[in-house]
Design a protein around this motif. Structure first.
Motif, PDB file in Angstrom:
ATOM      1  N   ARG A   1      72.006  -5.269  91.013  1.00 15.68           N
ATOM      2  CA  ARG A   1      71.974  -5.051  92.460  1.00 15.68           C
ATOM      3  C   ARG A   1      70.572  -4.733  92.957  1.00 15.68           C
ATOM      4  NH1 ARG A   1      77.534  -1.526  93.461  1.00 15.68           N
ATOM      5  NH2 ARG A   1      78.980  -3.077  92.562  1.00 15.68           N
ATOM      6  N   LEU A   2      69.586  -5.410  92.379  1.00 15.44           N
ATOM      7  CA  LEU A   2      68.198  -5.261  92.808  1.00 15.44           C
ATOM      8  C   LEU A   2      67.675  -6.642  93.185  1.00 15.44           C
ATOM      9  CD1 LEU A   2      65.644  -3.455  93.066  1.00 15.44           C
ATOM     10  CD2 LEU A   2      65.105  -4.092  90.704  1.00 15.44           C
TER      11      LEU A   2
ATOM     12  N   CYS B   1      61.941  -0.069  88.097  1.00 18.68           N
ATOM     13  CA  CYS B   1      62.607  -0.082  89.404  1.00 18.68           C
ATOM     14  C   CYS B   1      64.106   0.119  89.248  1.00 18.68           C
ATOM     15  CB  CYS B   1      62.323  -1.410  90.109  1.00 18.68           C
ATOM     16  SG  CYS B   1      60.590  -1.670  90.554  1.00 18.68           S
TER      17      CYS B   1
ATOM     18  N   ARG C   1      65.677   1.557  86.594  1.00 15.25           N
ATOM     19  CA  ARG C   1      66.040   2.831  85.955  1.00 15.25           C
ATOM     20  C   ARG C   1      65.700   4.048  86.794  1.00 15.25           C
ATOM     21  NH1 ARG C   1      63.855  -0.143  81.580  1.00 15.25           N
ATOM     22  NH2 ARG C   1      61.823   0.853  81.916  1.00 15.25           N
ATOM     23  N   HIS C   2      64.569   4.002  87.521  1.00 15.00           N
ATOM     24  CA  HIS C   2      64.063   5.234  88.127  1.00 15.00           C
ATOM     25  C   HIS C   2      63.876   5.179  89.643  1.00 15.00           C
ATOM     26  CE1 HIS C   2      63.270   6.349  84.001  1.00 15.00           C
ATOM     27  NE2 HIS C   2      62.401   5.362  83.848  1.00 15.00           N
ATOM     28  N   ALA C   3      63.612   3.989  90.195  1.00 10.48           N
ATOM     29  CA  ALA C   3      63.120   3.945  91.575  1.00 10.48           C
ATOM     30  C   ALA C   3      64.210   3.992  92.624  1.00 10.48           C
ATOM     31  CB  ALA C   3      62.274   2.673  91.773  1.00 10.48           C
ATOM     32  N   SER C   4      65.478   3.691  92.262  1.00  8.32           N
ATOM     33  CA  SER C   4      66.552   3.570  93.251  1.00  8.32           C
ATOM     34  C   SER C   4      66.154   2.581  94.346  1.00  8.32           C
ATOM     35  CB  SER C   4      66.866   4.942  93.872  1.00  8.32           C
ATOM     36  OG  SER C   4      67.300   5.850  92.874  1.00  8.32           O
ATOM     37  N   ALA C   5      65.482   1.523  93.934  1.00  7.48           N
ATOM     38  CA  ALA C   5      65.005   0.527  94.889  1.00  7.48           C
ATOM     39  C   ALA C   5      66.084  -0.501  95.168  1.00  7.48           C
ATOM     40  CB  ALA C   5      63.753  -0.163  94.336  1.00  7.48           C
ATOM     41  N   THR C   6      65.950  -1.166  96.322  1.00  4.96           N
ATOM     42  CA  THR C   6      66.848  -2.269  96.672  1.00  4.96           C
ATOM     43  C   THR C   6      66.123  -3.609  96.653  1.00  4.96           C
ATOM     44  OG1 THR C   6      66.403  -1.939  99.038  1.00  4.96           O
ATOM     45  CG2 THR C   6      68.295  -0.778  98.085  1.00  4.96           C
TER      46      THR C   6
ATOM     47  N   ASP D   1      57.855  -2.141  95.049  1.00  5.66           N
ATOM     48  CA  ASP D   1      59.264  -1.841  95.336  1.00  5.66           C
ATOM     49  C   ASP D   1      59.374  -0.911  96.541  1.00  5.66           C
ATOM     50  OD1 ASP D   1      59.565   1.065  94.602  1.00  5.66           O
ATOM     51  OD2 ASP D   1      58.928   0.337  92.645  1.00  5.66           O
TER      52      ASP D   1
ATOM     53  N   GLY E   1      61.394   1.765  96.552  1.00  6.13           N
ATOM     54  CA  GLY E   1      62.153   2.876  96.002  1.00  6.13           C
ATOM     55  C   GLY E   1      61.670   4.242  96.445  1.00  6.13           C
ATOM     56  N   VAL E   2      62.095   5.257  95.693  1.00  2.00           N
ATOM     57  CA  VAL E   2      61.830   6.647  96.084  1.00  2.00           C
ATOM     58  C   VAL E   2      60.398   7.065  95.809  1.00  2.00           C
ATOM     59  CG1 VAL E   2      64.231   7.302  95.750  1.00  2.00           C
ATOM     60  CG2 VAL E   2      62.635   7.468  93.823  1.00  2.00           C
TER      61      VAL E   2
END
Length: 381
Positions: free
Chosen positions: A254-255, A288, A290-295, A314, A316-317
């Motif tokens: 889902r990325l 991205c 594993r850690h970034a919670s990116a879309t 990315d 992400g966070v």
């Protein structure tokens, strides 16, 4: 004959000085400079018919000249002059070998010959030109040595990546032929046990079904590990296709990953450069997930004449750079360090830009080694 080189050459007229300046400014690499110097000596002398300029190799063991066999240090007149640092006439009197000295060491030998006995004026001219060109020849030798070290570093990096990838391929084959096959067999037997189990043993059936699901999960993870160790698409279709495949695989998590490739290289990217860039992209996209919670991730591959740039950005966070790279703070920084080490091994660099809440950008810039054809032609490296 004892006059300083510039005074002796100036006495021959400004035309000679113009020729000297033209040669010194035009040819700055070996063996072109040595050839130009040899031609200058013959053109400016009265009765010299031949001239060869032998340059000592970087190991100080062999003298090399264009279109001439190499001469070991100490052999023949040329090798003797290089070893002893003083001029030596040929036995027939029709030539002389003249040392080219710089910083107290002999770096080359100018070997002149004539149809008859060498005129003292011509020997003096050749000696003056040898002295005048000594610093230029010395600079060219240092430049040649630096380029050889650069090429050696490139070959070392290429070999290091080749060895690393060969080990990954070996592990991939072993996992495929060993663990993966055993998991497939285990799944087959669990399915057979599940079908053969009587209906009055529901708890046993439940445990077998659970074991079957765990077996399927382990098989999927094994297939992913095999693909991560050595993606076949990289060998078959190249870097651009491998990055596109990486983007499609990330979609399953889902990325959304967009891949853009711009520019063209004069030659195809060397295999070890493609592999390193793919591994950097693989690690960056994996971070991205594993850690970034990116879309969304934008992956850009830019080709230039002598370098290639890979950018992975990315939404992400993000994170604090100082916190991640602080000693003993976060184990996930090993992935970022690994990307940097891959690029540095090839003479490149990786920069990471991130702030909490803003996302992360990883940029890798790797130089592209000059093609073999351009190196042999003396083109830019």
């Amino acid at each position: 004959m004892n006059a300083p080189p510039l005074e002796l050459l100036a006495a021959r007229g400004t035309d000679l000085l113009v020729r000297v300046a033209a040669v010194a400014c035009a040819a700055r690499e070996l063996p072109q400079l040595a050839e130009e110097l040899a031609g200058l000596v013959v053109r400016c002398a009265e009765e010299l018919t031949f001239c060869d300029v032998y340059v000592l190799d970087d190991d100080g063991r062999v003298l090399e000249a264009s279109n001439r066999p190499p001469v070991p240090l100490g052999d023949a007149d040329v090798g003797w002059v290089a070893a002893h640092g003083c001029a030596r006439p040929h036995a027939d009197g029709r030539g002389v070998a003249i040392p080219v000295r710089c910083d107290g060491a002999t770096i080359a030998v100018v070997d002149v010959r004539s149809a008859g006995r060498c005129r003292d004026e011509d020997v003096a001219l050749a000696t003056a030109l040898a002295g005048l060109f000594a610093p230029v020849l010395s600079s060219c030798r240092r430049l040649r040595a630096a380029k050889e070290r650069e090429h050696a570093a490139e070959r070392f990096a290429e070999r290091a990546v080749e060895v690393q990838e060969a080990e990954r391929s070996r592990l991939s084959r072993e996992i495929h032929d060993g663990i993966a096959q055993r998991l497939a067999g285990l799944g087959f037997h669990l399915s057979a046990a599940e079908r053969a189990l009587p209906d009055d043993l529901p708890e046993t059936a439940q445990q077998i079904a659970l074991a079957r699901r765990l077996c399927d999960l382990a098989a999927a993870e094994t297939r992913a590990a095999i693909g991560g160790l050595r993606p076949p698409v990289l060998d078959d279709l190249g870097l651009s296709a491998a990055l596109a495949t990486l983007a499609r695989e990330a979609t399953a998590a889902r990325l959304h990953v967009s891949v853009t490739v711009s520019g063209e290289l004069e030659d195809a990217l060397p295999d070890h450069v493609q592999t390193a860039l793919y591994r950097i992209a693989q690690e960056a996209v994996g971070n991205c997930v594993r850690h970034a919670s990116a879309t969304c991730v934008d992956l850009l591959l830019e080709h230039d004449r002598d370098r290639v740039r890979l950018t992975v950005a990315d939404d992400g966070v993000g994170f604090s750079i100082q916190d991640v790279f602080a000693p003993g703070r976060r184990p996930d920084s090993y992935g970022l360090r690994g990307m940097a080490e891959r690029a540095e091994l090839l003479g490149g660099r990786v920069s990471v830009t991130s702030r909490p809440g803003v996302g992360t950008t990883v940029e890798a810039v790797v130089p592209v080694p000059a093609s073999r054809g351009r190196r042999e032609a003396g083109g830019p490296g």
